[in-house]
Scaffold this motif. Structure first.
Motif, mmCIF file in Angstrom:
data_model
loop_
_atom_site.group_PDB
_atom_site.id
_atom_site.type_symbol
_atom_site.label_atom_id
_atom_site.label_comp_id
_atom_site.label_asym_id
_atom_site.label_seq_id
_atom_site.Cartn_x
_atom_site.Cartn_y
_atom_site.Cartn_z
ATOM 1 N N LYS B 20 76.269 -35.442 -78.673
ATOM 2 C CA LYS B 20 76.850 -34.095 -78.497
ATOM 3 C C LYS B 20 77.340 -33.921 -77.060
ATOM 4 O O LYS B 20 78.203 -33.094 -76.784
ATOM 5 N N CYS B 21 76.770 -34.684 -76.133
ATOM 6 C CA CYS B 21 77.184 -34.648 -74.725
ATOM 7 C C CYS B 21 77.436 -36.072 -74.238
ATOM 8 O O CYS B 21 76.579 -36.947 -74.384
ATOM 9 N N VAL B 22 78.625 -36.292 -73.691
ATOM 10 C CA VAL B 22 79.030 -37.602 -73.162
ATOM 11 C C VAL B 22 79.563 -37.388 -71.758
ATOM 12 O O VAL B 22 80.435 -36.531 -71.561
ATOM 13 N N SER B 23 79.072 -38.147 -70.784
ATOM 14 C CA SER B 23 79.642 -37.998 -69.439
ATOM 15 C C SER B 23 79.773 -39.343 -68.743
ATOM 16 O O SER B 23 79.162 -40.339 -69.154
ATOM 17 N N HIS B 24 80.604 -39.357 -67.711
ATOM 18 C CA HIS B 24 80.734 -40.515 -66.831
ATOM 19 C C HIS B 24 80.423 -40.060 -65.405
ATOM 20 O O HIS B 24 80.825 -38.970 -64.988
ATOM 21 N N SER B 25 79.723 -40.902 -64.665
ATOM 22 C CA SER B 25 79.333 -40.561 -63.296
ATOM 23 C C SER B 25 80.426 -40.923 -62.311
ATOM 24 O O SER B 25 81.053 -41.982 -62.426
ATOM 25 N N VAL B 26 80.632 -40.033 -61.346
ATOM 26 C CA VAL B 26 81.638 -40.199 -60.296
ATOM 27 C C VAL B 26 80.920 -40.149 -58.957
ATOM 28 O O VAL B 26 80.153 -39.207 -58.696
ATOM 29 N N LEU B 27 81.129 -41.179 -58.132
ATOM 30 C CA LEU B 27 80.440 -41.280 -56.838
ATOM 31 C C LEU B 27 81.422 -41.015 -55.713
ATOM 32 O O LEU B 27 82.546 -41.538 -55.719
ATOM 33 N N PHE B 28 80.976 -40.230 -54.736
ATOM 34 C CA PHE B 28 81.831 -39.856 -53.604
ATOM 35 C C PHE B 28 81.398 -40.605 -52.353
ATOM 36 O O PHE B 28 80.248 -41.034 -52.234
ATOM 37 N N ALA B 29 82.356 -40.700 -51.410
ATOM 38 C CA ALA B 29 82.119 -41.455 -50.181
ATOM 39 C C ALA B 29 80.946 -40.896 -49.387
ATOM 40 O O ALA B 29 80.254 -41.628 -48.683
ATOM 41 N N ASP B 30 80.703 -39.587 -49.531
ATOM 42 C CA ASP B 30 79.604 -38.973 -48.767
ATOM 43 C C ASP B 30 78.248 -39.161 -49.459
ATOM 44 O O ASP B 30 77.246 -38.593 -49.024
ATOM 45 N N GLY B 31 78.238 -39.932 -50.550
ATOM 46 C CA GLY B 31 76.976 -40.241 -51.208
ATOM 47 C C GLY B 31 76.628 -39.290 -52.339
ATOM 48 O O GLY B 31 75.647 -39.505 -53.055
ATOM 49 N N THR B 32 77.411 -38.224 -52.493
ATOM 50 C CA THR B 32 77.123 -37.284 -53.576
ATOM 51 C C THR B 32 77.652 -37.832 -54.901
ATOM 52 O O THR B 32 78.483 -38.739 -54.940
ATOM 53 N N ARG B 33 77.125 -37.266 -55.977
ATOM 54 C CA ARG B 33 77.459 -37.696 -57.328
ATOM 55 C C ARG B 33 77.824 -36.475 -58.163
ATOM 56 O O ARG B 33 77.210 -35.412 -58.018
ATOM 57 N N LYS B 34 78.826 -36.619 -58.996
ATOM 58 C CA LYS B 34 79.151 -35.603 -59.992
ATOM 59 C C LYS B 34 79.279 -36.325 -61.326
ATOM 60 O O LYS B 34 79.368 -37.558 -61.372
ATOM 61 N N THR B 35 79.291 -35.569 -62.417
ATOM 62 C CA THR B 35 79.643 -36.170 -63.690
ATOM 63 C C THR B 35 80.820 -35.402 -64.284
ATOM 64 O O THR B 35 80.935 -34.178 -64.097
ATOM 65 N N VAL B 36 81.713 -36.128 -64.953
ATOM 66 C CA VAL B 36 82.775 -35.505 -65.748
ATOM 67 C C VAL B 36 82.384 -35.753 -67.204
ATOM 68 O O VAL B 36 82.075 -36.884 -67.586
ATOM 69 N N GLY B 37 82.379 -34.701 -67.993
ATOM 70 C CA GLY B 37 81.850 -34.880 -69.338
ATOM 71 C C GLY B 37 82.403 -33.916 -70.354
ATOM 72 O O GLY B 37 83.240 -33.047 -70.060
ATOM 73 N N VAL B 38 81.909 -34.108 -71.566
ATOM 74 C CA VAL B 38 82.317 -33.324 -72.732
ATOM 75 C C VAL B 38 81.049 -32.880 -73.461
ATOM 76 O O VAL B 38 80.102 -33.653 -73.580
ATOM 77 N N ILE B 39 81.048 -31.633 -73.931
ATOM 78 C CA ILE B 39 80.005 -31.186 -74.862
ATOM 79 C C ILE B 39 80.686 -30.693 -76.137
ATOM 80 O O ILE B 39 81.566 -29.822 -76.073
ATOM 81 N N PHE B 40 80.313 -31.277 -77.252
ATOM 82 C CA PHE B 40 80.880 -30.865 -78.532
ATOM 83 C C PHE B 40 80.142 -29.631 -79.046
ATOM 84 O O PHE B 40 79.003 -29.371 -78.638
ATOM 85 N N PRO B 41 80.781 -28.859 -79.946
ATOM 86 C CA PRO B 41 80.173 -27.626 -80.447
ATOM 87 C C PRO B 41 78.736 -27.853 -80.921
ATOM 88 O O PRO B 41 78.465 -28.741 -81.736
ATOM 89 N N SER B 42 77.826 -27.061 -80.381
ATOM 90 C CA SER B 42 76.386 -27.276 -80.569
ATOM 91 C C SER B 42 75.648 -26.219 -79.767
ATOM 92 O O SER B 42 76.253 -25.508 -78.969
ATOM 93 N N THR B 43 74.345 -26.144 -79.956
ATOM 94 C CA THR B 43 73.480 -25.373 -79.073
ATOM 95 C C THR B 43 72.426 -26.325 -78.534
ATOM 96 O O THR B 43 71.671 -26.917 -79.310
ATOM 97 N N LEU B 44 72.421 -26.511 -77.226
ATOM 98 C CA LEU B 44 71.582 -27.529 -76.592
ATOM 99 C C LEU B 44 70.797 -26.914 -75.433
ATOM 100 O O LEU B 44 71.268 -25.970 -74.798
ATOM 101 N N VAL B 45 69.633 -27.482 -75.154
ATOM 102 C CA VAL B 45 68.856 -27.079 -73.982
ATOM 103 C C VAL B 45 68.838 -28.241 -72.993
ATOM 104 O O VAL B 45 68.379 -29.337 -73.321
#
Lengths: 103, 103
Positions: B20-45
């Protein structure tokens, strides 16, 4: 190599086949584009525009290229080439992480 | 800004909640991390470790933070903050493209 460095990533995903395939586009300094994506267990037919190389990062699939009768199995570390303006049928057995390289 | 530049991208995805949730991790030069992702219709905790900011790129969801009674709706261009070691319930109404920023 488990990652691409010095690239741009498009924030919005590409979703195909009602979510069975989800990918994000990665842009390289030389102007080329790849996608990093997932295919969930399913049997899907993909049409190609440009020629492409599908590289399996994790998971397992069987693939039948257009005009061929035989299925070939691919797992982590393997890849297969698809001609431009063609198609392939992919049966994903274990959820696939892939990189699609466009020529 | 529709893309991240000068980053690294991890080829293998992160898959949660049976896809229901798929993401890919993105790393930045300053050492921080983000994810770009998708959540399909659902109710999740989702449980948080580090504090995070969820930025909605496309789609629509309703969110209830831990300890709150009210739901708040978020769409493209909006974002919400979640404390560390906490949780939130997210009802995805229209398939969500998101960026998750970790503090």
């Amino acid at each position: 190599m488990s990652q691409f460095d010095n690239v741009s990533v498009i924030k919005k995903s590409n979703i195909y086949f009602d979510g069975k395939c989800v990918s994000h586009s990665v842009l390289f300094a030389d102007g080329t584009r790849k996608t990093v994506g997932v295919i969930f267990p399913s049997t899907l037919v993909f049409n190609t525009g440009a020629p492409e190389i599908m590289e399996v990062i994790a998971g397992k699939c069987r693939v039948k290229l257009a005009g061929q009768d035989n299925w070939q199995e691919y797992g982590a570390g393997q890849s297969f080439e698809v001609a431009g303006n063609s198609s392939f049928t992919i049966e994903t057995i274990d959820t696939l992480d892939y990189v699609c390289h466009f020529a």
